[in-house]
Design a protein around this motif. Sequence first.
Motif, PDB file in Angstrom:
ATOM      1  N   GLY A 526     -33.144  -2.181  -1.319  1.00 60.84           N
ATOM      2  CA  GLY A 526     -32.520  -3.475  -1.084  1.00 60.84           C
ATOM      3  C   GLY A 526     -32.140  -4.124  -2.405  1.00 60.84           C
ATOM      4  O   GLY A 526     -32.992  -4.330  -3.267  1.00 60.84           O
ATOM      5  N   VAL A 527     -30.850  -4.421  -2.569  1.00 61.23           N
ATOM      6  CA  VAL A 527     -30.362  -5.049  -3.797  1.00 61.23           C
ATOM      7  C   VAL A 527     -29.401  -6.174  -3.430  1.00 61.23           C
ATOM      8  O   VAL A 527     -28.890  -6.243  -2.312  1.00 61.23           O
ATOM      9  N   ARG A 528     -29.169  -7.053  -4.387  1.00 60.22           N
ATOM     10  CA  ARG A 528     -28.098  -8.038  -4.205  1.00 60.22           C
ATOM     11  C   ARG A 528     -26.773  -7.346  -4.486  1.00 60.22           C
ATOM     12  O   ARG A 528     -26.666  -6.536  -5.408  1.00 60.22           O
ATOM     13  N   ALA A 529     -25.748  -7.658  -3.697  1.00 60.68           N
ATOM     14  CA  ALA A 529     -24.475  -6.953  -3.852  1.00 60.68           C
ATOM     15  C   ALA A 529     -23.305  -7.867  -3.527  1.00 60.68           C
ATOM     16  O   ALA A 529     -23.449  -8.854  -2.787  1.00 60.68           O
ATOM     17  N   ARG A 530     -22.161  -7.501  -4.096  1.00 55.96           N
ATOM     18  CA  ARG A 530     -20.928  -8.245  -3.843  1.00 55.96           C
ATOM     19  C   ARG A 530     -19.784  -7.265  -3.599  1.00 55.96           C
ATOM     20  O   ARG A 530     -19.625  -6.293  -4.331  1.00 55.96           O
ATOM     21  N   PHE A 531     -19.004  -7.542  -2.551  1.00 58.63           N
ATOM     22  CA  PHE A 531     -17.802  -6.776  -2.241  1.00 58.63           C
ATOM     23  C   PHE A 531     -16.612  -7.727  -2.262  1.00 58.63           C
ATOM     24  O   PHE A 531     -16.625  -8.745  -1.558  1.00 58.63           O
ATOM     25  N   VAL A 532     -15.613  -7.403  -3.049  1.00 59.58           N
ATOM     26  CA  VAL A 532     -14.388  -8.197  -3.073  1.00 59.58           C
ATOM     27  C   VAL A 532     -13.206  -7.228  -3.058  1.00 59.58           C
ATOM     28  O   VAL A 532     -13.329  -6.076  -3.497  1.00 59.58           O
ATOM     29  N   GLY A 533     -12.069  -7.702  -2.598  1.00 59.32           N
ATOM     30  CA  GLY A 533     -10.899  -6.839  -2.594  1.00 59.32           C
ATOM     31  C   GLY A 533      -9.724  -7.466  -1.889  1.00 59.32           C
ATOM     32  O   GLY A 533      -9.751  -8.646  -1.503  1.00 59.32           O
ATOM     33  N   PHE A 534      -8.675  -6.660  -1.727  1.00 63.90           N
ATOM     34  CA  PHE A 534      -7.480  -7.136  -1.038  1.00 63.90           C
ATOM     35  C   PHE A 534      -6.902  -6.012  -0.190  1.00 63.90           C
ATOM     36  O   PHE A 534      -7.176  -4.822  -0.409  1.00 63.90           O
ATOM     37  N   GLU A 535      -6.082  -6.406   0.769  1.00 63.30           N
ATOM     38  CA  GLU A 535      -5.313  -5.490   1.618  1.00 63.30           C
ATOM     39  C   GLU A 535      -3.934  -6.086   1.829  1.00 63.30           C
ATOM     40  O   GLU A 535      -3.815  -7.300   2.047  1.00 63.30           O
ATOM     41  N   ALA A 536      -2.917  -5.258   1.754  1.00 66.26           N
ATOM     42  CA  ALA A 536      -1.549  -5.733   1.936  1.00 66.26           C
ATOM     43  C   ALA A 536      -0.757  -4.681   2.699  1.00 66.26           C
ATOM     44  O   ALA A 536      -0.972  -3.475   2.538  1.00 66.26           O
ATOM     45  N   GLN A 537       0.169  -5.133   3.526  1.00 70.20           N
ATOM     46  CA  GLN A 537       1.035  -4.210   4.253  1.00 70.20           C
ATOM     47  C   GLN A 537       2.319  -4.920   4.660  1.00 70.20           C
ATOM     48  O   GLN A 537       2.346  -6.139   4.846  1.00 70.20           O
ATOM     49  N   ASP A 538       3.380  -4.130   4.764  1.00 69.19           N
ATOM     50  CA  ASP A 538       4.682  -4.673   5.144  1.00 69.19           C
ATOM     51  C   ASP A 538       5.486  -3.589   5.849  1.00 69.19           C
ATOM     52  O   ASP A 538       5.532  -2.442   5.376  1.00 69.19           O
ATOM     53  N   HIS A 539       6.073  -3.936   6.992  1.00 71.84           N
ATOM     54  CA  HIS A 539       7.026  -3.071   7.672  1.00 71.84           C
ATOM     55  C   HIS A 539       8.405  -3.710   7.502  1.00 71.84           C
ATOM     56  O   HIS A 539       8.661  -4.790   8.007  1.00 71.84           O
ATOM     57  N   TRP A 540       9.275  -3.021   6.791  1.00 72.12           N
ATOM     58  CA  TRP A 540      10.571  -3.558   6.378  1.00 72.12           C
ATOM     59  C   TRP A 540      11.679  -2.785   7.077  1.00 72.12           C
ATOM     60  O   TRP A 540      11.863  -1.596   6.833  1.00 72.12           O
ATOM     61  N   LYS A 541      12.400  -3.461   7.960  1.00 74.58           N
ATOM     62  CA  LYS A 541      13.533  -2.839   8.635  1.00 74.58           C
ATOM     63  C   LYS A 541      14.733  -2.831   7.689  1.00 74.58           C
ATOM     64  O   LYS A 541      15.306  -3.870   7.375  1.00 74.58           O
ATOM     65  N   LEU A 542      15.104  -1.645   7.228  1.00 75.66           N
ATOM     66  CA  LEU A 542      16.173  -1.530   6.241  1.00 75.66           C
ATOM     67  C   LEU A 542      17.561  -1.648   6.856  1.00 75.66           C
ATOM     68  O   LEU A 542      18.501  -2.069   6.185  1.00 75.66           O
ATOM     69  N   GLY A 543      17.695  -1.266   8.123  1.00 77.02           N
ATOM     70  CA  GLY A 543      19.005  -1.385   8.751  1.00 77.02           C
ATOM     71  C   GLY A 543      19.225  -0.326   9.804  1.00 77.02           C
ATOM     72  O   GLY A 543      18.421   0.598   9.992  1.00 77.02           O
ATOM     73  N   GLU A 544      20.350  -0.447  10.521  1.00 74.47           N
ATOM     74  CA  GLU A 544      20.695   0.458  11.604  1.00 74.47           C
ATOM     75  C   GLU A 544      22.180   0.729  11.567  1.00 74.47           C
ATOM     76  O   GLU A 544      22.989  -0.178  11.356  1.00 74.47           O
ATOM     77  N   GLY A 545      22.552   1.997  11.707  1.00 74.95           N
ATOM     78  CA  GLY A 545      23.959   2.358  11.676  1.00 74.95           C
ATOM     79  C   GLY A 545      24.198   3.665  12.411  1.00 74.95           C
ATOM     80  O   GLY A 545      23.366   4.115  13.210  1.00 74.95           O
TER      81      GLY A 545
END
Length: 672
Positions: A526-545
């Motif tokens: 048993g120890v003292r602990a820290r978790f930090v971080g980030f998450e990022a995501q993007d769905h980008w519709k580039l186009g339709e032809g």
Amino acid sequence: MSLSPLWRLTPLAAALLIGSQAHALELQPQVITGNPLGSQQLASPTTVLEGDDLTLQQKGSLGETLNKQPGVSSSYFGPGASRPIIRGQDGDRIRILRNGVGALDASSLSYDHAVPLDPVNVERIEIVRGPAALLYGGSAIGGVVNTFDNRIPTEAIEGIHGAGELRYGGADTTRSSAGKLEAGNGTFALHLDASAREFNDLKIPGFARSRHAPESENGPGKNGRLGNSNGRQDSGAVGSSYTWDDGYAGLSYSNSDSNYGSPAEQDVRIRMQQEHYAFASEIRNLQGPFTSVKLDAGYTDYEHREIEGGETGTTFKNKGYEARVEARHQPLGPFDGIVGAQVSRSEFSALGEEAFVPQTDTHAGALFILEEMQATERLKLSLGARLEHTTVDPDGKGNERFAKANSSSSFTAGSLSSGAVYTLTPIWSLAATLGYTERAPTFYELYANGAHVATGTYEVGDAKLSKEKAVASDLALRFDNGTHKGSFGVFYSHFSNYIGLLNSGRTLNDEGEEDADGIPEYTYSGVRARFVGFEAQDHWKLGEGAYGKFALELSGDYTRATNLDTGEALPRIAPLRLNSGLLWELDRWQARIDVEHATGQGRVPRNESGTDGYTTLGASAGYRFNLGGSQWLAFVNGENLTNQTVRYASSILRDIAPAPGRSVQVGLRTTF
């Protein structure tokens, strides 16, 4: 409980509907896990994997199937076993559910113990990142992975429907087949499924052992192959239910059987069997104080044998049940909510001279409440609490190594949570959570003491461990303007008592005595602990032809975990990962190209080795067609096409078991 039109269909029919749409990513199915109130948005970050996405990302184990999802890494123990790790937290901090209820196994006890679940039988996977202990107990302090298989049909089925799948190839030359059949007359429904998978020793670039690996009496091993990583998996299930306008009730039985090698020890194989019985029912549109009541229950009989040189060294057995009931009450002023209860019992035993944990009975009972209110037109709030009591009763059976396992331990754990979703504009919204969670230590964290042959480690528990305690928060900015849809979020968790499996720096022999030629000692501390971080995501519709639809998917995640008692990093933490995928669709065709980059992980404890960075290239393509009344998908999937050496920092075997090399797999899937 109000359901969207998609969820009025059976999951199989919903899959057919998804396949008929222009793009599955444009649908927004409701997340069920951690969401009994049916809210359209959860404050906690979630991910859903289903349809073609699930088919193309499916691997032989749950951990590898989810490995590329935001915030999720793998405990990778070769192709036979891997468990999902969420934000650096693993084992009994990640709750793995089947249709909302836990199925007992031994996968959290050790990395070589597979989750007895073949992803090919799963129709949908939901991931809740961050604390979800409020509804599912302290073992969800890091998150929840919930799989849905419709083995107990929850909606009426008319006629006969089914699905089938064949696969061949991959780095382990997988040969797999699976099928399911559902039939009903609008009132009674029946579900049948079966699957079989065989795989060879994994193809890898070069030799398995890294420069950090200790010398082995077997030498460097075979060039281009991961020794003793072959195996097979078989499973099957039958279920049925009675459905009516305002509910359902049903039963199911499933069986799983596996036999696979341990890459850590060339003469050790794992033989695993599990039988699971389940009951589920829900009654809606009730009159009185409660508008609906839902009951889920399951009984599991699990056995896991570690076979060394053809003889069984240790047999792990786990028998027990889990049941939970949720009741949704009538609105009380601005509050809409549920109250619930959960009970479970687990009878665990390890038999044989090499057993490293004692026989243990674990009993747990909990009460919980979750309330939600629309505070303003733009602000939705949620509040909840859970109280859980756990008793761990060991029996050393006279074994001197378990002399400390002579009295039971009891723990009362409490959890509080709050969440908010604030709509800034029609495009932008903010989501935040804040919670306090406690988790009772497990029997192996308390009482383990012995060599674990399959992993090549000596594990030692601490009977004096106290509850794990954490304060955790999430903050995410979400956006959807029709062209871009995604989020950027940060998280923070502070543990005043984090129970980690930490390398002590000593090597011991099988008797627990210091020996320079022994195996590394890992202690539950048993120890003292820290978790930090980030998450990022993007769905980008580039186009339709004229040449089809194009889209770009971008994602990234990072976790930094620190042992605050020593200032060192915590072990087995995935590094910064960046993913990009170019998607294309034209009529019946679909394809994508993926690039994944992971930085080197040099931030490791003193007695651990780091990993090098890597960049991998993947590609897949699929073609849909119809034959009579059936819909077909033919696909090809290539991974690590440049044949890079990949070692997962989150794997305890990173120095002796690299990830797969170049692989190409073909498959055919049908629904009717």
